[in-house]
Design a protein around this motif. Sequence first.
Motif, PDB file in Angstrom:
ATOM      1  N   TYR A 297     -66.794 -18.091  12.550  1.00  0.00           N
ATOM      2  CA  TYR A 297     -67.457 -18.796  11.449  1.00  0.00           C
ATOM      3  C   TYR A 297     -68.702 -17.761  11.221  1.00  0.00           C
ATOM      4  CZ  TYR A 297     -70.310 -22.324   9.610  1.00  0.00           C
ATOM      5  OH  TYR A 297     -71.010 -23.378   8.744  1.00  0.00           O
ATOM      6  N   ASP A 298     -69.398 -17.233  12.088  1.00  0.00           N
ATOM      7  CA  ASP A 298     -70.567 -16.441  11.918  1.00  0.00           C
ATOM      8  C   ASP A 298     -70.152 -15.355  10.738  1.00  0.00           C
ATOM      9  OD1 ASP A 298     -72.374 -18.254  13.239  1.00  0.00           O
ATOM     10  OD2 ASP A 298     -72.217 -16.850  14.965  1.00  0.00           O
ATOM     11  N   THR A 299     -68.861 -14.674  11.095  1.00  0.00           N
ATOM     12  CA  THR A 299     -68.578 -13.586  10.126  1.00  0.00           C
ATOM     13  C   THR A 299     -68.684 -14.200   8.665  1.00  0.00           C
ATOM     14  OG1 THR A 299     -67.095 -12.837  12.181  1.00  0.00           O
ATOM     15  CG2 THR A 299     -66.636 -12.202   9.674  1.00  0.00           C
ATOM     16  N   VAL A 300     -68.081 -15.190   8.418  1.00  0.00           N
ATOM     17  CA  VAL A 300     -68.009 -15.593   6.867  1.00  0.00           C
ATOM     18  C   VAL A 300     -69.344 -16.022   6.415  1.00  0.00           C
ATOM     19  CG1 VAL A 300     -66.916 -17.518   5.558  1.00  0.00           C
ATOM     20  CG2 VAL A 300     -65.385 -16.139   7.071  1.00  0.00           C
ATOM     21  N   ALA A 301     -70.159 -16.643   7.488  1.00  0.00           N
ATOM     22  CA  ALA A 301     -71.646 -17.040   6.918  1.00  0.00           C
ATOM     23  C   ALA A 301     -72.022 -16.022   6.646  1.00  0.00           C
ATOM     24  CB  ALA A 301     -72.466 -17.741   8.223  1.00  0.00           C
ATOM     25  N   LEU A 303     -70.980 -12.696   5.588  1.00  0.00           N
ATOM     26  CA  LEU A 303     -70.394 -12.129   4.497  1.00  0.00           C
ATOM     27  C   LEU A 303     -70.844 -13.024   3.014  1.00  0.00           C
ATOM     28  CD1 LEU A 303     -67.006 -10.826   5.703  1.00  0.00           C
ATOM     29  CD2 LEU A 303     -69.038  -9.490   4.924  1.00  0.00           C
ATOM     30  N   ALA A 304     -70.486 -14.393   3.036  1.00  0.00           N
ATOM     31  CA  ALA A 304     -70.504 -15.055   2.038  1.00  0.00           C
ATOM     32  C   ALA A 304     -72.360 -15.040   1.685  1.00  0.00           C
ATOM     33  CB  ALA A 304     -70.557 -16.650   2.417  1.00  0.00           C
ATOM     34  N   ASP A 305     -73.117 -14.834   2.544  1.00  0.00           N
ATOM     35  CA  ASP A 305     -74.724 -14.537   2.065  1.00  0.00           C
ATOM     36  C   ASP A 305     -74.967 -13.321   1.560  1.00  0.00           C
ATOM     37  OD1 ASP A 305     -77.730 -15.459   2.753  1.00  0.00           O
ATOM     38  OD2 ASP A 305     -77.462 -13.373   2.949  1.00  0.00           O
ATOM     39  N   LEU A 306     -73.979 -12.283   1.888  1.00  0.00           N
ATOM     40  CA  LEU A 306     -74.180 -10.943   1.254  1.00  0.00           C
ATOM     41  C   LEU A 306     -73.641 -10.976  -0.106  1.00  0.00           C
ATOM     42  CD1 LEU A 306     -73.244  -8.369   3.961  1.00  0.00           C
ATOM     43  CD2 LEU A 306     -75.212  -8.607   2.969  1.00  0.00           C
ATOM     44  N   LEU A 307     -72.656 -11.673  -0.329  1.00  0.00           N
ATOM     45  CA  LEU A 307     -71.791 -11.576  -1.686  1.00  0.00           C
ATOM     46  C   LEU A 307     -72.584 -12.678  -2.676  1.00  0.00           C
ATOM     47  CD1 LEU A 307     -68.102 -12.156  -0.283  1.00  0.00           C
ATOM     48  CD2 LEU A 307     -69.111 -10.142  -1.286  1.00  0.00           C
ATOM     49  N   ARG A 308     -73.025 -13.565  -2.235  1.00  0.00           N
ATOM     50  CA  ARG A 308     -74.099 -14.410  -3.056  1.00  0.00           C
ATOM     51  C   ARG A 308     -75.561 -13.596  -3.496  1.00  0.00           C
ATOM     52  NH1 ARG A 308     -73.808 -18.430   1.153  1.00  0.00           N
ATOM     53  NH2 ARG A 308     -72.445 -20.033   0.851  1.00  0.00           N
ATOM     54  N   SER A 309     -76.037 -12.820  -2.552  1.00  0.00           N
ATOM     55  CA  SER A 309     -77.091 -12.002  -2.869  1.00  0.00           C
ATOM     56  C   SER A 309     -76.917 -10.821  -3.624  1.00  0.00           C
ATOM     57  CB  SER A 309     -77.725 -11.737  -1.910  1.00  0.00           C
ATOM     58  OG  SER A 309     -78.169 -13.029  -0.882  1.00  0.00           O
ATOM     59  N   HIS A 310     -75.685 -10.177  -3.306  1.00  0.00           N
ATOM     60  CA  HIS A 310     -75.621  -8.733  -3.877  1.00  0.00           C
ATOM     61  C   HIS A 310     -74.379  -8.724  -4.603  1.00  0.00           C
ATOM     62  CE1 HIS A 310     -79.007  -7.712  -1.469  1.00  0.00           C
ATOM     63  NE2 HIS A 310     -78.509  -8.347  -0.352  1.00  0.00           N
ATOM     64  N   GLY A 311     -73.700  -9.656  -5.029  1.00  0.00           N
ATOM     65  CA  GLY A 311     -72.624  -9.430  -5.787  1.00  0.00           C
ATOM     66  C   GLY A 311     -71.336  -8.873  -4.856  1.00  0.00           C
ATOM     67  N   THR A 312     -70.236  -8.688  -5.566  1.00  0.00           N
ATOM     68  CA  THR A 312     -69.014  -8.259  -5.149  1.00  0.00           C
ATOM     69  C   THR A 312     -68.790  -6.709  -4.834  1.00  0.00           C
ATOM     70  OG1 THR A 312     -67.627  -8.917  -6.875  1.00  0.00           O
ATOM     71  CG2 THR A 312     -67.889 -10.659  -5.434  1.00  0.00           C
ATOM     72  N   VAL A 324     -79.712  -8.221   5.867  1.00  0.00           N
ATOM     73  CA  VAL A 324     -79.105  -9.300   6.517  1.00  0.00           C
ATOM     74  C   VAL A 324     -79.951 -10.092   7.218  1.00  0.00           C
ATOM     75  CG1 VAL A 324     -77.294 -10.437   7.816  1.00  0.00           C
ATOM     76  CG2 VAL A 324     -76.542  -8.684   6.263  1.00  0.00           C
ATOM     77  N   ALA A 325     -80.216 -11.329   7.099  1.00  0.00           N
ATOM     78  CA  ALA A 325     -80.848 -12.398   7.936  1.00  0.00           C
ATOM     79  C   ALA A 325     -80.403 -13.546   7.753  1.00  0.00           C
ATOM     80  CB  ALA A 325     -82.612 -12.246   7.639  1.00  0.00           C
ATOM     81  N   VAL A 326     -79.431 -14.011   8.519  1.00  0.00           N
ATOM     82  CA  VAL A 326     -78.512 -15.367   8.509  1.00  0.00           C
ATOM     83  C   VAL A 326     -78.692 -16.141   9.717  1.00  0.00           C
ATOM     84  CG1 VAL A 326     -76.167 -16.108   8.274  1.00  0.00           C
ATOM     85  CG2 VAL A 326     -77.003 -14.181   7.015  1.00  0.00           C
ATOM     86  N   GLU A 327     -78.607 -17.334   9.575  1.00  0.00           N
ATOM     87  CA  GLU A 327     -78.958 -18.176  10.810  1.00  0.00           C
ATOM     88  C   GLU A 327     -77.267 -18.528  11.031  1.00  0.00           C
ATOM     89  OE1 GLU A 327     -80.835 -19.681  13.818  1.00  0.00           O
ATOM     90  OE2 GLU A 327     -81.626 -18.845  12.175  1.00  0.00           O
ATOM     91  N   GLY A 328     -76.912 -17.998  12.182  1.00  0.00           N
ATOM     92  CA  GLY A 328     -75.499 -18.278  12.551  1.00  0.00           C
ATOM     93  C   GLY A 328     -75.385 -19.440  13.602  1.00  0.00           C
ATOM     94  N   THR A 329     -74.136 -19.647  14.143  1.00  0.00           N
ATOM     95  CA  THR A 329     -74.258 -20.826  15.390  1.00  0.00           C
ATOM     96  C   THR A 329     -74.587 -20.269  16.486  1.00  0.00           C
ATOM     97  OG1 THR A 329     -72.016 -19.729  15.928  1.00  0.00           O
ATOM     98  CG2 THR A 329     -71.885 -21.378  14.128  1.00  0.00           C
ATOM     99  N   ARG A 330     -74.927 -18.904  16.779  1.00  0.00           N
ATOM    100  CA  ARG A 330     -75.367 -18.609  18.130  1.00  0.00           C
ATOM    101  C   ARG A 330     -76.851 -17.923  18.044  1.00  0.00           C
ATOM    102  NH1 ARG A 330     -71.571 -14.762  19.297  1.00  0.00           N
ATOM    103  NH2 ARG A 330     -71.407 -14.502  16.975  1.00  0.00           N
TER     104      ARG A 330
END
Length: 370
Positions: A297-301, A303-312, A324-330
């Motif tokens: 789950y955290d892996t996709v969280a 990558l999705a943040d990166l893709l939204r912020s910086h494009g593909t 990266v600064a993402v709130e993950g499940t852990r």
Amino acid sequence: MSTPPSPPGVGRADGPSVRIGALVPLTRPGWVEAGRHLLAGLELAVGEVNEAGGIVGRPLELVVRDTAADPQRAATAVDELAGLGVAALAGEYHSVVARAAATRADALGLPYLCSSAVLDALTEQPTEWVARLSPPQSRGWQIYADFLLGAGHRRIAVAAQPSVYWAAGTRILRDCLAPRGGTVIELDMSALSPAAVRDELVDQRATALLLLVGHPDPAVPIVESVRRDQRLAEILIGAPAGQPEFAEWATALGDDGAGVPFLRYLPERLGPLGARVEKVLRERLGEAPSFVAYEGYDTVAVLADLLRSHGTDRARTAESWPRVAVEGTRGRIQFSRTPGIGVWQWAWPPVQVVDRDPGAPDRFRVLHAG
């Protein structure tokens, strides 16, 4: 294989999809149960990304390839996925397989976020293209060595199969234990039967046996053999690589599988996001999710943040690991450079030493944390 579409009326993303390639062990000799949990976490996160509008209005698609714990198969899959135009790679549980995938991703210039593999040398040389969520083996196994010493164990046998991963684990244990009076006794499982292991444990006066072997074979026969020998009634059996985490272990061994300490990458308590994800994953899996499912789950969280912020664009993704600064499940996920590690590393994932409670094998006990 790709994620199933969101239920009607839920998904709001449209247009051409943004693809993430996922490497997962789904067939033997891969650890299939670990692969199932990893994929469940990946798929749940992809579904939630799409329900929230996707990647700037475009749906996120997971393109899954089964590695079957085969490094060459993984490298071939990386080539195929790169040709399909995936924006990034995710996944993999087996360290030797992840190393092959990381090496190929680095050569192709394809961002890869490794979900679960812990081998320190994920790449032979430092790379900007690869990042990792799971803690490096040197950190987790040092915490395990601390647990052994704290429990009074100084003569520790390791039943090991030939493997870069198992050899690295043995070396880490020896380096951690020797300066503090501990001894590591190597038992070569390419030459010993489970019965012969018992005799070696008695002869060597070992107080702990660590299983650095595949599951279910020969791990399960070794445990059964040792548990039935009264000479070894007091010996601790451990499995730092995490075999007892999964229900398959308890099913195969019953009560014999309890009281076997292993490494698990979960915090003492899950926060609100982790608790919500735990509930959904439990429903999907029909059992308690392992730490591997949260890693997915955290892996996709991330990558999705990166893709939204910086494009593909792949190069921009790789350049963005340190931002990266993402709130993950852990916990909060951020990447940095760690001495001796050639990839971008989440420096502080939680690490626990846990076992199945002998009084209630479906319940886990936290024995040590680091």
